[in-house]
Enzyme design. Structure first.
Site, PDB file in Angstrom:
ATOM      1  N   GLY A  13       0.781  -1.238   0.000  1.00 33.90           N
ATOM      2  CA  GLY A  13       0.000   0.000   0.000  1.00 33.90           C
ATOM      3  C   GLY A  13       0.806   1.278   0.000  1.00 33.90           C
ATOM      4  O   GLY A  13       0.242   2.349   0.209  1.00 33.90           O
ATOM      5  N   VAL A  65      -3.778  -6.448  -6.459  1.00 32.14           N
ATOM      6  CA  VAL A  65      -4.585  -7.501  -5.829  1.00 32.14           C
ATOM      7  C   VAL A  65      -5.740  -7.980  -6.708  1.00 32.14           C
ATOM      8  O   VAL A  65      -6.378  -8.980  -6.388  1.00 32.14           O
ATOM      9  CB  VAL A  65      -5.111  -7.072  -4.435  1.00 32.14           C
ATOM     10  CG1 VAL A  65      -3.962  -6.899  -3.458  1.00 32.14           C
ATOM     11  CG2 VAL A  65      -5.961  -5.811  -4.515  1.00 32.14           C
ATOM     12  N   ALA A  95     -11.952   2.902  -4.574  1.00 32.67           N
ATOM     13  CA  ALA A  95     -13.339   3.008  -5.063  1.00 32.67           C
ATOM     14  C   ALA A  95     -13.332   4.011  -6.200  1.00 32.67           C
ATOM     15  O   ALA A  95     -12.487   4.917  -6.234  1.00 32.67           O
ATOM     16  CB  ALA A  95     -14.273   3.476  -3.955  1.00 32.67           C
ATOM     17  N   TYR A 155     -18.554   9.037   1.849  1.00 34.09           N
ATOM     18  CA  TYR A 155     -17.689   7.850   2.014  1.00 34.09           C
ATOM     19  C   TYR A 155     -18.368   6.622   1.387  1.00 34.09           C
ATOM     20  O   TYR A 155     -17.700   5.689   0.934  1.00 34.09           O
ATOM     21  CB  TYR A 155     -17.371   7.636   3.498  1.00 34.09           C
ATOM     22  CG  TYR A 155     -16.123   6.812   3.740  1.00 34.09           C
ATOM     23  CD1 TYR A 155     -14.879   7.239   3.277  1.00 34.09           C
ATOM     24  CD2 TYR A 155     -16.187   5.603   4.424  1.00 34.09           C
ATOM     25  CE1 TYR A 155     -13.745   6.490   3.498  1.00 34.09           C
ATOM     26  CE2 TYR A 155     -15.044   4.845   4.652  1.00 34.09           C
ATOM     27  CZ  TYR A 155     -13.838   5.289   4.182  1.00 34.09           C
ATOM     28  OH  TYR A 155     -12.701   4.533   4.400  1.00 34.09           O
ATOM     29  N   LYS A 162     -15.395  -1.017   4.305  1.00 32.49           N
ATOM     30  CA  LYS A 162     -14.658  -1.031   5.588  1.00 32.49           C
ATOM     31  C   LYS A 162     -15.435  -1.799   6.656  1.00 32.49           C
ATOM     32  O   LYS A 162     -14.823  -2.445   7.512  1.00 32.49           O
ATOM     33  CB  LYS A 162     -14.383   0.405   6.059  1.00 32.49           C
ATOM     34  CG  LYS A 162     -13.413   1.190   5.179  1.00 32.49           C
ATOM     35  CD  LYS A 162     -12.049   0.534   5.071  1.00 32.49           C
ATOM     36  CE  LYS A 162     -11.021   1.457   4.459  1.00 32.49           C
ATOM     37  NZ  LYS A 162      -9.757   0.772   4.115  1.00 32.49           N
ATOM     38  N   THR A 193      -4.010  11.981   2.027  1.00 29.76           N
ATOM     39  CA  THR A 193      -3.216  11.058   1.195  1.00 29.76           C
ATOM     40  C   THR A 193      -3.833  11.049  -0.202  1.00 29.76           C
ATOM     41  O   THR A 193      -4.890  11.655  -0.425  1.00 29.76           O
ATOM     42  CB  THR A 193      -3.269   9.616   1.747  1.00 29.76           C
ATOM     43  OG1 THR A 193      -4.624   9.171   1.707  1.00 29.76           O
ATOM     44  CG2 THR A 193      -2.736   9.500   3.163  1.00 29.76           C
ATOM     45  N   LEU A 194      -3.212  10.292  -1.101  1.00 26.84           N
ATOM     46  CA  LEU A 194      -3.711  10.204  -2.477  1.00 26.84           C
ATOM     47  C   LEU A 194      -5.141   9.659  -2.501  1.00 26.84           C
ATOM     48  O   LEU A 194      -6.023  10.218  -3.144  1.00 26.84           O
ATOM     49  CB  LEU A 194      -2.781   9.265  -3.257  1.00 26.84           C
ATOM     50  CG  LEU A 194      -2.807   9.317  -4.777  1.00 26.84           C
ATOM     51  CD1 LEU A 194      -2.419  10.711  -5.250  1.00 26.84           C
ATOM     52  CD2 LEU A 194      -1.822   8.283  -5.330  1.00 26.84           C
TER      53      LEU A 194
END
Ligand code: NAP
Length: 255
Positions: A13, A65, A95, A155, A162, A193-194
């Site tokens: 990751g 993955v 996503a 989200y 999650k 983050t990205l």
């Protein structure tokens, strides 16, 4: 005392130097672990290799993955150089951008499947692929977010992914526990983050968290990494199936 002296850790990751996986890699390195890193494709290899070199990591392999053959090759490659994996860190999620801004009910079948395959199933897939390299004392660790527990605007499908990931933590912990293998998650507060940049209104999320969290601020990648270190180390030898919040306390607030 180095908390991971003599331990071998595989970290999936790292996309760039803002990745939570990169903060974890640095922390693990400082604590004496020998590391292997992965990247999700050639474009990212160019970013991951120089970072790996900064901390003297030579083992860097591709692992998308979504490609079973890459996961199998990774476990085969690693087993040729390491007798076992002491810590496996799964810091992977994806996503489609449109699914992180439109109404949740508009999530397409394909978008739903993709988010859960990359962000959730991959954890099970890795537990399966690395089963032969896990020994008593080994542990698996993943990263989750409060959107698994409560509704967070935009989200959307990632919250569902999650929630399923946290359930996977418990099912894997129950299955692997009798072998002495622990499985845990860190539920991190929002960090720029990205991946986070893909969530519509992320800046507002950061501001809201900092205003309402008991510590009145957001967490740093280093704080997330230190909690990951704790869970990966022998200090947490009695902890499995746990989701540890590292969010400046945001999750305890009702109003
Ligand atoms: P990040 O730097 O963008 O890391 C996400 C990683 O997922 C990237 O390395 C990305 O690889 C990888 N990935 C995506 N699709 C993949 C695939 N098919 N195969 C293999 N790898 C793939 O963002 P991050 O915020 O550090 O995310 C790490 C984890 O922390 C994620 O699970 C995220 O949900 C979780 N988390 C983040 C926050 C936050 O606010 N940032 C909060 C709580 C939890 P490429 O970029 O190379 O494709």
């Amino acid at each position: 005392m180095e908390l991971l002296a003599g331990k071998r850790a595989l970290i999936l990751g790292v996309a760039n130097d803002h990745s939570l996986a990169w903060a974890i890699a640095r922390e693990f390195h400082q604590q004496g672990a020998t590391l292997a890193l992965t990247h999700a494709g050639e474009a990212f290899e160019r970013r991951v290799r120089p970072l790996a070199a900064e901390i003297g990591v030579e083992l860097v392999w591709p692992c998308d993955v979504l490609d079973d053959s890459q996961v199998a090759a990774l476990s085969q490659n690693l087993s040729s150089v390491w007798p076992q994996v002491d810590v496996l860190v799964h810091a992977i999620a994806f996503a489609q951008r449109e699914d992180l801004k439109q109404d949740f009910s508009h999530t397409s079948r394909q978008g739903f499947r993709l988010a859960l395959e990359v962000s959730t199933y991959s954890f099970v897939q890795l537990a399966q692929a690395f089963s032969g390299l896990l020994a008593p004392g080994s542990s698996l660790l993943t990263l989750t977010y409060f959107g698994a527990e409560k509704v967070i605007p935009n989200y959307n499908v990632m919250g569902v992914a999650k929630a399923a990931l946290e359930a996977c933590v418990r099912y894997l912990a129950a299955e692997l526990g009798p072998r002495g293998v622990r499985v845990n998650a860190v539920s991190a507060g929002p960090v720029r983050t990205l991946s986070a940049a893909g969530i519509a209104g992320f800046r507002e999320m950061l501001r809201h968290h900092a205003e309402r969290a008991p510590l009145r601020r957001n967490v740093t990648p280093e704080e997330v990494a230190k909690a990951a270190l704790f869970l990966a180390s022998d200090l947490a030898s009695g902890i499995t199936g746990e989701v540890l919040h590292v969010d400046a306390g945001y999750n305890i607030m009702g109003f």
